[in-house]
Design a protein around this motif. Sequence first.
Motif, PDB file in Angstrom:
ATOM      1  N   VAL A   8       0.841  -1.203   0.000  1.00  0.00           N
ATOM      2  CA  VAL A   8       0.000   0.000   0.000  1.00  0.00           C
ATOM      3  C   VAL A   8       0.872   1.248   0.000  1.00  0.00           C
ATOM      4  CG1 VAL A   8      -1.679   1.335   1.345  1.00  0.00           C
ATOM      5  CG2 VAL A   8      -1.985  -1.143   1.060  1.00  0.00           C
ATOM      6  N   LEU A  12       0.909   4.185  -2.913  1.00  0.00           N
ATOM      7  CA  LEU A  12       0.557   5.564  -2.575  1.00  0.00           C
ATOM      8  C   LEU A  12       1.737   6.508  -2.801  1.00  0.00           C
ATOM      9  CD1 LEU A  12      -1.633   5.048   0.611  1.00  0.00           C
ATOM     10  CD2 LEU A  12      -2.357   5.420  -1.752  1.00  0.00           C
ATOM     11  N   ASN A  18      -4.923   5.044  -8.041  1.00  0.00           N
ATOM     12  CA  ASN A  18      -5.880   5.009  -6.938  1.00  0.00           C
ATOM     13  C   ASN A  18      -5.984   3.571  -6.479  1.00  0.00           C
ATOM     14  OD1 ASN A  18      -6.595   7.761  -6.929  1.00  0.00           O
ATOM     15  ND2 ASN A  18      -7.883   7.419  -8.723  1.00  0.00           N
ATOM     16  N   LEU A  19      -6.133   3.380  -5.199  1.00  0.00           N
ATOM     17  CA  LEU A  19      -6.112   2.046  -4.620  1.00  0.00           C
ATOM     18  C   LEU A  19      -7.380   1.794  -3.819  1.00  0.00           C
ATOM     19  CD1 LEU A  19      -4.435  -0.539  -3.891  1.00  0.00           C
ATOM     20  CD2 LEU A  19      -3.574   0.763  -1.938  1.00  0.00           C
ATOM     21  N   PHE A  21      -8.340  -0.689  -1.078  1.00  0.00           N
ATOM     22  CA  PHE A  21      -7.781  -1.674  -0.164  1.00  0.00           C
ATOM     23  C   PHE A  21      -8.948  -2.326   0.553  1.00  0.00           C
ATOM     24  CE2 PHE A  21      -5.885  -2.989   3.924  1.00  0.00           C
ATOM     25  CZ  PHE A  21      -4.889  -3.829   3.430  1.00  0.00           C
ATOM     26  N   LEU A  41      -4.846   4.956   7.307  1.00  0.00           N
ATOM     27  CA  LEU A  41      -5.042   5.366   5.909  1.00  0.00           C
ATOM     28  C   LEU A  41      -6.125   6.429   5.765  1.00  0.00           C
ATOM     29  CD1 LEU A  41      -4.930   1.881   4.132  1.00  0.00           C
ATOM     30  CD2 LEU A  41      -3.112   3.608   4.214  1.00  0.00           C
ATOM     31  N   VAL A  47      -6.454   6.490  -1.811  1.00  0.00           N
ATOM     32  CA  VAL A  47      -6.788   5.175  -1.263  1.00  0.00           C
ATOM     33  C   VAL A  47      -8.179   5.191  -0.634  1.00  0.00           C
ATOM     34  CG1 VAL A  47      -5.674   5.597   0.981  1.00  0.00           C
ATOM     35  CG2 VAL A  47      -5.989   3.250   0.172  1.00  0.00           C
ATOM     36  N   HIS A  48      -8.919   4.142  -0.916  1.00  0.00           N
ATOM     37  CA  HIS A  48     -10.198   3.872  -0.266  1.00  0.00           C
ATOM     38  C   HIS A  48     -10.003   2.545   0.455  1.00  0.00           C
ATOM     39  CE1 HIS A  48     -14.481   3.444   0.455  1.00  0.00           C
ATOM     40  NE2 HIS A  48     -14.373   2.200   0.013  1.00  0.00           N
ATOM     41  N   ALA A  49     -10.097   2.550   1.769  1.00  0.00           N
ATOM     42  CA  ALA A  49      -9.910   1.339   2.562  1.00  0.00           C
ATOM     43  C   ALA A  49     -11.235   0.931   3.181  1.00  0.00           C
ATOM     44  CB  ALA A  49      -8.867   1.575   3.640  1.00  0.00           C
TER      45      ALA A  49
END
Length: 163
Positions: A8, A12, A18-19, A21, A41, A47-49
């Motif tokens: 990750v 980033l 764009n991730l 997770f 995060l 990032v969207h976790a």
Amino acid sequence: MALGPEVVERILADGRYNLIFAPHQRLVERAPELRGFVAGLAGRAGVHADLDSFAMVDGSYTAAADLYLGDTSSQVVEYMMRPRPCVFLNALGADWEGDPSYAMWGAGAVVNSLDALIPAIDAAPALHPGYRGFQTRFVETALGDVAGGAPARAAQAVLAALR
């Protein structure tokens, strides 16, 4: 979760992707420290976790993704229902070739080191045509007929049983 945080962080830090997770629920159950990592995060760009929402299980994330990055999760089969690039993480250094437990790794590049991660992600779209046939056959073998006729066949079976 052996490589997860470093993977990750590298994505980033690269800043071009764009991730999402959203690890498999079994990982979340087995690695309670994951919650602290995800909390860290919050608010970070790119990032969207998610560890708890219904989107974790309803296919939302696999449908939205342009690239699958992971290991041997069942999520990759859902993702490949619409063939797209894959990159697999060999975090445990598995001797995977020829091992049926890793058969899905024929669907994309396999990364054996963190230094190979970003180059593999970069190359995946251009390499995907070489994996498309494998992905289609893999999904057909794993799921059978997904053409959409199952609901009609099920209804016919129920009606026949009721007669």
